[in-house]
Motif scaffolding. Structure first.
Motif, PDB file in Angstrom:
ATOM      1  N   GLN A   1       0.832  -1.200   0.000  1.00  0.00           N
ATOM      2  CA  GLN A   1       0.000   0.000   0.000  1.00  0.00           C
ATOM      3  C   GLN A   1       0.869   1.253   0.000  1.00  0.00           C
ATOM      4  OE1 GLN A   1      -3.199   0.351  -0.321  1.00  0.00           O
ATOM      5  NE2 GLN A   1      -3.821  -1.784  -0.209  1.00  0.00           N
ATOM      6  N   ASP A   2       0.611   2.122  -0.963  1.00  0.00           N
ATOM      7  CA  ASP A   2       1.389   3.353  -1.130  1.00  0.00           C
ATOM      8  C   ASP A   2       0.884   4.440  -0.178  1.00  0.00           C
ATOM      9  OD1 ASP A   2       3.308   4.937  -2.220  1.00  0.00           O
ATOM     10  OD2 ASP A   2       2.256   5.319  -4.085  1.00  0.00           O
ATOM     11  N   THR A   3       1.754   5.401   0.121  1.00  0.00           N
ATOM     12  CA  THR A   3       1.358   6.518   0.999  1.00  0.00           C
ATOM     13  C   THR A   3       1.484   7.838   0.255  1.00  0.00           C
ATOM     14  OG1 THR A   3       3.623   6.679   1.872  1.00  0.00           O
ATOM     15  CG2 THR A   3       2.074   5.304   3.083  1.00  0.00           C
ATOM     16  N   ASP A   4       0.633   8.772   0.601  1.00  0.00           N
ATOM     17  CA  ASP A   4       0.644  10.087  -0.047  1.00  0.00           C
ATOM     18  C   ASP A   4       1.666  10.980   0.663  1.00  0.00           C
ATOM     19  OD1 ASP A   4       0.078  12.262  -1.560  1.00  0.00           O
ATOM     20  OD2 ASP A   4      -1.893  12.655  -0.698  1.00  0.00           O
ATOM     21  N   ASP A   5       2.955  10.769   0.349  1.00  0.00           N
ATOM     22  CA  ASP A   5       4.006  11.527   1.028  1.00  0.00           C
ATOM     23  C   ASP A   5       4.363  12.834   0.308  1.00  0.00           C
ATOM     24  OD1 ASP A   5       5.368  10.648  -1.188  1.00  0.00           O
ATOM     25  OD2 ASP A   5       6.715   9.312  -0.097  1.00  0.00           O
ATOM     26  N   ARG A   6       3.683  13.094  -0.832  1.00  0.00           N
ATOM     27  CA  ARG A   6       3.904  14.321  -1.607  1.00  0.00           C
ATOM     28  C   ARG A   6       5.332  14.431  -2.153  1.00  0.00           C
ATOM     29  NH1 ARG A   6      -1.193  16.699  -2.480  1.00  0.00           N
ATOM     30  NH2 ARG A   6      -2.474  15.959  -0.750  1.00  0.00           N
TER      31      ARG A   6
ATOM     32  N   SER B   1      -2.988  10.282  -6.713  1.00  0.00           N
ATOM     33  CA  SER B   1      -2.421  11.521  -6.184  1.00  0.00           C
ATOM     34  C   SER B   1      -2.963  12.743  -6.926  1.00  0.00           C
ATOM     35  CB  SER B   1      -0.896  11.494  -6.302  1.00  0.00           C
ATOM     36  OG  SER B   1      -0.342  12.743  -5.976  1.00  0.00           O
ATOM     37  N   GLN B   2      -3.165  13.827  -6.197  1.00  0.00           N
ATOM     38  CA  GLN B   2      -3.603  15.081  -6.799  1.00  0.00           C
ATOM     39  C   GLN B   2      -2.414  15.957  -7.195  1.00  0.00           C
ATOM     40  OE1 GLN B   2      -6.912  15.686  -7.378  1.00  0.00           O
ATOM     41  NE2 GLN B   2      -7.135  13.575  -6.638  1.00  0.00           N
ATOM     42  N   SER B   3      -1.215  15.557  -6.781  1.00  0.00           N
ATOM     43  CA  SER B   3      -0.033  16.391  -7.044  1.00  0.00           C
ATOM     44  C   SER B   3       0.966  15.751  -8.004  1.00  0.00           C
ATOM     45  CB  SER B   3       0.691  16.696  -5.718  1.00  0.00           C
ATOM     46  OG  SER B   3       1.123  15.510  -5.093  1.00  0.00           O
ATOM     47  N   MET B   4       0.897  14.417  -8.176  1.00  0.00           N
ATOM     48  CA  MET B   4       1.860  13.735  -9.048  1.00  0.00           C
ATOM     49  C   MET B   4       1.110  12.858 -10.023  1.00  0.00           C
ATOM     50  SD  MET B   4       5.154  11.451  -7.952  1.00  0.00           S
ATOM     51  CE  MET B   4       6.435  11.082  -9.148  1.00  0.00           C
ATOM     52  N   CYS B   5       1.100  13.258 -11.282  1.00  0.00           N
ATOM     53  CA  CYS B   5       0.297  12.559 -12.282  1.00  0.00           C
ATOM     54  C   CYS B   5       1.064  11.363 -12.855  1.00  0.00           C
ATOM     55  CB  CYS B   5      -0.101  13.507 -13.400  1.00  0.00           C
ATOM     56  SG  CYS B   5       1.286  14.226 -14.290  1.00  0.00           S
ATOM     57  N   GLY B   6       0.327  10.540 -13.569  1.00  0.00           N
ATOM     58  CA  GLY B   6       0.923   9.402 -14.256  1.00  0.00           C
ATOM     59  C   GLY B   6       0.727   8.105 -13.510  1.00  0.00           C
ATOM     60  N   GLY B   7       0.028   7.159 -14.146  1.00  0.00           N
ATOM     61  CA  GLY B   7      -0.130   5.846 -13.535  1.00  0.00           C
ATOM     62  C   GLY B   7       1.068   4.959 -13.805  1.00  0.00           C
ATOM     63  N   GLY B   8       1.551   5.000 -15.050  1.00  0.00           N
ATOM     64  CA  GLY B   8       2.710   4.190 -15.426  1.00  0.00           C
ATOM     65  C   GLY B   8       4.017   4.945 -15.291  1.00  0.00           C
ATOM     66  N   ILE B   9       4.065   6.167 -15.894  1.00  0.00           N
ATOM     67  CA  ILE B   9       5.305   6.949 -15.914  1.00  0.00           C
ATOM     68  C   ILE B   9       5.006   8.409 -15.593  1.00  0.00           C
ATOM     69  CG2 ILE B   9       7.281   7.680 -17.315  1.00  0.00           C
ATOM     70  CD1 ILE B   9       6.748   5.295 -19.144  1.00  0.00           C
ATOM     71  N   ASN B  10       5.867   9.018 -14.821  1.00  0.00           N
ATOM     72  CA  ASN B  10       5.839  10.465 -14.604  1.00  0.00           C
ATOM     73  C   ASN B  10       7.216  11.010 -14.951  1.00  0.00           C
ATOM     74  OD1 ASN B  10       6.618  12.834 -12.583  1.00  0.00           O
ATOM     75  ND2 ASN B  10       4.418  12.940 -12.955  1.00  0.00           N
TER      76      ASN B  10
END
Length: 204
Positions: A111-116, A176-185
């Motif tokens: 499980q991932d965390t929203d660490d920004r 995430s609302q701040s980091m887009c991309g499901g596969g690659i950012n």
């Protein structure tokens, strides 16, 4: 005369049987089989092999391979890999599978965390070039994993990603609302997609 003939014939039959038995199940065959089993067992206990600075192949875990592979070296996966945290790439390396027809899977189902923070769930490329070929990156979305980061983040002015033939990014969701991309950012750097690679079932 007949007794002598029977005795000689009996000896010959015994010799033929004895020789044939060891020819079929003999010492050479037993040791060859044992050596093969040891080699297979040794490979099963390791996730990857890699080239060190002298060009010699080493065996170990995937994390050891990434840490110790030489710049411009190759990491070959021998089995699927389950990650609990991302791996940072700061040199040029090719990651591929031992068998082209049976690509290995690198999976992060924690499980991932929203660490920004800007990083990938599997790879974060800060420098050098990450090349992927005949490999599958799986984000575990079908297992109910909630994620706030993409599978791969390219974040460096001199960083690049090359997805070569047989590379698949799949099954990932980034809420995430701040980091887009499901596969690659891509924050900084370059990404090159080649014929035969796929990004599927990834969303953000």
């Amino acid at each position: 005369m007949k007794r002598k003939f029977r005795f000689i014939a009996g000896v010959l039959v015994f010799c033929i049987f004895f020789t044939g038995y060891f020819g079929l199940f003999g010492v050479d065959s037993v040791f060859a089989g044992s050596e093969s089993s040891l080699v297979e067992e040794s490979q099963d206990q390791n996730e990857a092999k890699w080239q060190d600075e002298n060009g010699n192949w080493q065996l170990g875990s995937f994390a050891e391979a990434i840490t110790n592979v030489s710049n411009q070296g190759v990491v070959v996966l021998l089995s699927d890999v389950l990650l609990t945290s991302e791996i940072s790439i700061s040199k040029s390396v090719l990651i591929t599978s031992n068998e082209t027809q049976k690509p290995c899977v690198i999976r992060n189902t924690v499980q991932d965390t929203d660490d920004r923070k800007y990083h990938g769930r599997i790879f974060t490329v800060t420098a050098g070039e990450l090349r992927l070929q005949d490999i599958i990156l799986d984000g575990g979305r079908d297992g109910g994993v909630t994620a706030y980061h993409p599978l791969i983040c390219v974040s460096g002015a001199k960083a690049s990603l090359r997805m070569l033939d047989g590379t698949i990014l799949k099954n990932a969701e980034n809420v995430s609302q701040s980091m887009c991309g499901g596969g690659i950012n891509v924050r900084l750097g370059q990404v090159f997609l080649y014929d035969g690679c796929q990004i599927t079932q990834c969303r953000a």
